[in-house]
Design a protein around this motif. Structure first.
Motif, PDB file in Angstrom:
ATOM      1  N   ASP A  49       4.651  36.809  35.314  1.00 42.28           N
ATOM      2  CA  ASP A  49       4.427  36.154  34.021  1.00 42.28           C
ATOM      3  C   ASP A  49       5.572  36.464  33.048  1.00 42.28           C
ATOM      4  OD1 ASP A  49       2.044  35.240  35.063  1.00 42.28           O
ATOM      5  OD2 ASP A  49       0.833  36.802  34.097  1.00 42.28           O
ATOM      6  N   LEU A  50       6.047  37.697  33.098  1.00 40.43           N
ATOM      7  CA  LEU A  50       7.158  38.091  32.229  1.00 40.43           C
ATOM      8  C   LEU A  50       8.430  37.333  32.592  1.00 40.43           C
ATOM      9  CD1 LEU A  50       8.068  39.988  29.950  1.00 40.43           C
ATOM     10  CD2 LEU A  50       8.548  41.701  31.706  1.00 40.43           C
ATOM     11  N   THR A  51       8.636  37.084  33.874  1.00 40.54           N
ATOM     12  CA  THR A  51       9.813  36.329  34.321  1.00 40.54           C
ATOM     13  C   THR A  51       9.806  34.924  33.728  1.00 40.54           C
ATOM     14  OG1 THR A  51       9.848  37.571  36.386  1.00 40.54           O
ATOM     15  CG2 THR A  51      11.081  35.524  36.348  1.00 40.54           C
ATOM     16  N   THR A  56      12.259  31.280  29.737  1.00 40.71           N
ATOM     17  CA  THR A  56      12.129  30.384  28.584  1.00 40.71           C
ATOM     18  C   THR A  56      13.061  30.830  27.454  1.00 40.71           C
ATOM     19  OG1 THR A  56       9.815  29.999  29.162  1.00 40.71           O
ATOM     20  CG2 THR A  56      10.499  29.395  26.945  1.00 40.71           C
ATOM     21  N   VAL A  57      13.035  32.119  27.133  1.00 38.44           N
ATOM     22  CA  VAL A  57      13.902  32.647  26.065  1.00 38.44           C
ATOM     23  C   VAL A  57      15.364  32.472  26.449  1.00 38.44           C
ATOM     24  CG1 VAL A  57      14.602  34.762  24.877  1.00 38.44           C
ATOM     25  CG2 VAL A  57      12.191  34.284  25.213  1.00 38.44           C
ATOM     26  N   HIS A  58      15.687  32.744  27.697  1.00 36.27           N
ATOM     27  CA  HIS A  58      17.072  32.653  28.176  1.00 36.27           C
ATOM     28  C   HIS A  58      17.576  31.216  28.100  1.00 36.27           C
ATOM     29  CE1 HIS A  58      20.247  32.917  31.381  1.00 36.27           C
ATOM     30  NE2 HIS A  58      20.544  33.959  30.644  1.00 36.27           N
ATOM     31  N   ARG A  59      16.734  30.257  28.493  1.00 35.72           N
ATOM     32  CA  ARG A  59      17.128  28.840  28.447  1.00 35.72           C
ATOM     33  C   ARG A  59      17.337  28.374  27.007  1.00 35.72           C
ATOM     34  NH1 ARG A  59      12.924  26.980  31.547  1.00 35.72           N
ATOM     35  NH2 ARG A  59      13.475  27.847  33.533  1.00 35.72           N
ATOM     36  N   LYS A  60      16.438  28.805  26.108  1.00 34.61           N
ATOM     37  CA  LYS A  60      16.557  28.394  24.699  1.00 34.61           C
ATOM     38  C   LYS A  60      17.835  28.925  24.061  1.00 34.61           C
ATOM     39  CE  LYS A  60      11.736  27.744  23.455  1.00 34.61           C
ATOM     40  NZ  LYS A  60      10.596  28.245  22.655  1.00 34.61           N
ATOM     41  N   SER A  61      18.339  30.037  24.577  1.00 33.69           N
ATOM     42  CA  SER A  61      19.566  30.608  24.015  1.00 33.69           C
ATOM     43  C   SER A  61      20.811  29.967  24.608  1.00 33.69           C
ATOM     44  CB  SER A  61      19.613  32.116  24.290  1.00 33.69           C
ATOM     45  OG  SER A  61      19.882  32.368  25.649  1.00 33.69           O
ATOM     46  N   GLY A  62      20.641  28.976  25.444  1.00 28.48           N
ATOM     47  CA  GLY A  62      21.788  28.359  26.093  1.00 28.48           C
ATOM     48  C   GLY A  62      22.335  29.251  27.196  1.00 28.48           C
ATOM     49  N   ALA A  87      15.486  44.180  31.693  1.00 27.51           N
ATOM     50  CA  ALA A  87      16.721  44.179  32.481  1.00 27.51           C
ATOM     51  C   ALA A  87      16.418  44.103  33.973  1.00 27.51           C
ATOM     52  CB  ALA A  87      17.543  45.424  32.174  1.00 27.51           C
ATOM     53  N   ARG A  88      15.408  44.853  34.432  1.00 29.78           N
ATOM     54  CA  ARG A  88      15.046  44.840  35.856  1.00 29.78           C
ATOM     55  C   ARG A  88      14.520  43.480  36.285  1.00 29.78           C
ATOM     56  NH1 ARG A  88      10.353  45.107  38.199  1.00 29.78           N
ATOM     57  NH2 ARG A  88       9.286  45.934  36.375  1.00 29.78           N
ATOM     58  N   VAL A  89      13.634  42.905  35.475  1.00 33.06           N
ATOM     59  CA  VAL A  89      13.074  41.596  35.814  1.00 33.06           C
ATOM     60  C   VAL A  89      14.158  40.528  35.826  1.00 33.06           C
ATOM     61  CG1 VAL A  89      11.489  39.797  35.014  1.00 33.06           C
ATOM     62  CG2 VAL A  89      10.750  42.169  35.036  1.00 33.06           C
ATOM     63  N   MET A  90      15.088  40.604  34.869  1.00 32.24           N
ATOM     64  CA  MET A  90      16.193  39.644  34.843  1.00 32.24           C
ATOM     65  C   MET A  90      17.074  39.804  36.077  1.00 32.24           C
ATOM     66  SD  MET A  90      17.348  39.500  30.835  1.00 32.24           S
ATOM     67  CE  MET A  90      18.650  38.315  31.106  1.00 32.24           C
ATOM     68  N   ARG A  91      17.367  41.042  36.448  1.00 34.90           N
ATOM     69  CA  ARG A  91      18.202  41.294  37.621  1.00 34.90           C
ATOM     70  C   ARG A  91      17.522  40.788  38.892  1.00 34.90           C
ATOM     71  NH1 ARG A  91      18.972  46.222  36.510  1.00 34.90           N
ATOM     72  NH2 ARG A  91      17.209  47.034  37.656  1.00 34.90           N
ATOM     73  N   GLU A  92      16.218  41.091  39.059  1.00 37.98           N
ATOM     74  CA  GLU A  92      15.483  40.655  40.243  1.00 37.98           C
ATOM     75  C   GLU A  92      15.309  39.146  40.285  1.00 37.98           C
ATOM     76  OE1 GLU A  92      11.868  42.892  40.076  1.00 37.98           O
ATOM     77  OE2 GLU A  92      12.820  44.730  40.819  1.00 37.98           O
ATOM     78  N   GLY A  93      15.244  38.515  39.108  1.00 44.53           N
ATOM     79  CA  GLY A  93      15.077  37.068  39.043  1.00 44.53           C
ATOM     80  C   GLY A  93      16.390  36.304  39.067  1.00 44.53           C
ATOM     81  N   GLY A  94      17.507  37.012  39.089  1.00 41.92           N
ATOM     82  CA  GLY A  94      18.813  36.358  39.117  1.00 41.92           C
ATOM     83  C   GLY A  94      19.174  35.705  37.798  1.00 41.92           C
ATOM     84  N   ILE A  95      18.611  36.212  36.706  1.00 46.04           N
ATOM     85  CA  ILE A  95      18.874  35.664  35.378  1.00 46.04           C
ATOM     86  C   ILE A  95      20.028  36.455  34.770  1.00 46.04           C
ATOM     87  CG2 ILE A  95      17.890  35.161  33.121  1.00 46.04           C
ATOM     88  CD1 ILE A  95      15.109  35.399  34.493  1.00 46.04           C
ATOM     89  N   ARG A  96      21.129  35.772  34.500  1.00 43.62           N
ATOM     90  CA  ARG A  96      22.310  36.429  33.949  1.00 43.62           C
ATOM     91  C   ARG A  96      22.832  35.650  32.757  1.00 43.62           C
ATOM     92  NH1 ARG A  96      26.330  38.735  38.293  1.00 43.62           N
ATOM     93  NH2 ARG A  96      27.246  39.229  36.286  1.00 43.62           N
ATOM     94  N   ALA A  97      23.389  36.377  31.811  1.00 43.17           N
ATOM     95  CA  ALA A  97      23.996  35.742  30.645  1.00 43.17           C
ATOM     96  C   ALA A  97      25.355  35.186  31.035  1.00 43.17           C
ATOM     97  CB  ALA A  97      24.150  36.747  29.513  1.00 43.17           C
ATOM     98  N   LYS A  98      25.750  34.100  30.352  1.00 39.93           N
ATOM     99  CA  LYS A  98      27.090  33.552  30.573  1.00 39.93           C
ATOM    100  C   LYS A  98      28.118  34.550  30.070  1.00 39.93           C
ATOM    101  CE  LYS A  98      26.098  28.657  29.811  1.00 39.93           C
ATOM    102  NZ  LYS A  98      26.350  27.560  28.868  1.00 39.93           N
ATOM    103  N   GLN A  99      29.205  34.647  30.769  1.00 42.27           N
ATOM    104  CA  GLN A  99      30.291  35.503  30.331  1.00 42.27           C
ATOM    105  C   GLN A  99      31.229  34.657  29.465  1.00 42.27           C
ATOM    106  OE1 GLN A  99      30.772  38.792  30.922  1.00 42.27           O
ATOM    107  NE2 GLN A  99      28.791  38.829  31.930  1.00 42.27           N
TER     108      GLN A  99
END
Length: 108
Positions: A49-51, A56-62, A87-99
């Motif tokens: 559920d947290l993922t 959603t938050v990550h997509r809204k931030s572009g 950070a762990r959930v993002m890493r496991e879900g493959g969610i990364r910020a644009k560089q």
């Protein structure tokens, strides 16, 4: 899975010994036995559920927010979760910020 191995051989060896050898906690094994086969643990359900919320938050931030900003946004929404868990959930879900790279002039 290690838990199914333990249940298959419970009549041959002591559960405590198998848990020690397989580096599994005994309470974790008994919690697995109580749950239905294949049913995820409570932590796995909450993380799933947290993922969804993090995506959603990550997509809204572009796709520019990393774990500190996503954590701050979730905290602002009233979701109580640690930055390290985000950070762990993002890493496991493959969610990364644009560089974002700084523009550099290569010609004179």
């Amino acid at each position: 899975m290690r838990y199914s191995f333990i249940s298959d051989h419970a009549d041959e060896f002591k559960v405590l010994s198998m848990c020690r050898v397989l580096a599994v906690s005994r309470p974790g094994y008994y919690a697995w036995r109580v749950r239905k086969e294949g049913e995820p643990s409570e932590r796995a359900r909450v993380d799933r559920d947290l993922t969804v919320r993090i995506r959603t938050v990550h997509r809204k931030s572009g796709k520019s927010y990393g774990s500190p900003r996503v954590h701050r946004e979730l905290k602002g929404q009233g979701i109580c979760v640690s930055r390290k868990r985000v950070a762990r959930v993002m890493r496991e879900g493959g969610i990364r910020a644009k560089q974002v790279r700084k523009f550099r002039v290569t010609t004179t």
